[in-house]
Scaffold this active site. Structure first.
Site, mmCIF file in Angstrom:
data_model
loop_
_atom_site.group_PDB
_atom_site.id
_atom_site.type_symbol
_atom_site.label_atom_id
_atom_site.label_comp_id
_atom_site.label_asym_id
_atom_site.label_seq_id
_atom_site.Cartn_x
_atom_site.Cartn_y
_atom_site.Cartn_z
ATOM 1 N N GLY A 186 86.548 50.245 2.089
ATOM 2 C CA GLY A 186 85.106 50.074 1.882
ATOM 3 C C GLY A 186 84.674 48.630 1.985
ATOM 4 O O GLY A 186 83.611 48.322 2.543
ATOM 5 N N ASP A 187 85.490 47.721 1.467
ATOM 6 C CA ASP A 187 85.199 46.293 1.564
ATOM 7 C C ASP A 187 85.162 45.857 3.022
ATOM 8 O O ASP A 187 84.250 45.148 3.457
ATOM 9 C CB ASP A 187 86.245 45.495 0.785
ATOM 10 C CG ASP A 187 86.080 43.998 0.948
ATOM 11 O OD1 ASP A 187 84.987 43.483 0.625
ATOM 12 O OD2 ASP A 187 87.030 43.332 1.394
ATOM 13 N N ALA A 188 86.146 46.287 3.789
ATOM 14 C CA ALA A 188 86.198 45.941 5.213
ATOM 15 C C ALA A 188 84.989 46.506 5.951
ATOM 16 O O ALA A 188 84.368 45.823 6.776
ATOM 17 C CB ALA A 188 87.494 46.462 5.834
#
Length: 166
Positions: free
Chosen positions: A44-46
């Site tokens: 999700g961060d990526a």
């Protein structure tokens, strides 16, 4: 990172590419609901980072350093926590459950955010990872677009109240 962990990644991730084509990874057969929340947050961060960087390209194309600095503020734990809290009431029970699992995962909190902000942002990232890996791209787009708008509003209001926008 310890040398043995690094070597393991080289042997497994790169080894598959060299020997047998694209890597499959140990998570390929695990249903997305059963993945560890920090794995979901990692993805999700990526995804959110790429979304924000792509979005910012339409505004400032030549100044990579400016784009990077500004983009880092947009994707910060503080801003993600604000977005998550604004969106929380719009989430389904399943989405709230995934975010809660991410929020409650044990991880090291950086100095740039409070514990609460970091935990909320990890929950937000876990939700994005869950939607991405679950191939729920329509819902994922809806959430990241709303989050970007919330963050943009927050950053604009903060800049105005600090007198930075003169």
């Amino acid at each position: 990172m310890k040398f043995d962990q690094f070597q393991f990644l080289i042997d497994t991730a790169f080894g598959e590419c060299i020997d047998d084509g694209p890597p499959q990874g140990k998570y390929k057969d695990i249903p997305v609901e059963q993945l560890h929340p920090l794995v979901l947050a990692y993805i999700g961060d990526a995804y959110f980072n790429l979304y924000v960087r792509t979005k910012l390209l339409s505004y400032e194309q030549n100044k990579v350093r400016v784009l990077h600095t500004f983009g880092s503020k947009v994707v910060s734990a503080t801003m993600q926590a604000i977005a998550y809290k604004s969106l929380e009431n719009e989430l389904t029970d399943q989405e709230k459950s995934v975010a809660r699992r991410g929020r409650n995962s044990k991880s090291t909190v950086p100095k740039s955010a409070t514990v609460g902000e970091y935990r909320s942002s990890t929950g937000f990232e876990a939700l994005l990872g869950y939607l991405y890996l679950g191939k729920n791209h329509e819902r994922l787009s809806e959430i990241v677009e709303k989050a970007f708008t919330i963050i943009a509003r927050e950053m604009t209001n903060t800049a105005k109240s600090n007198g930075e926008n003169k």
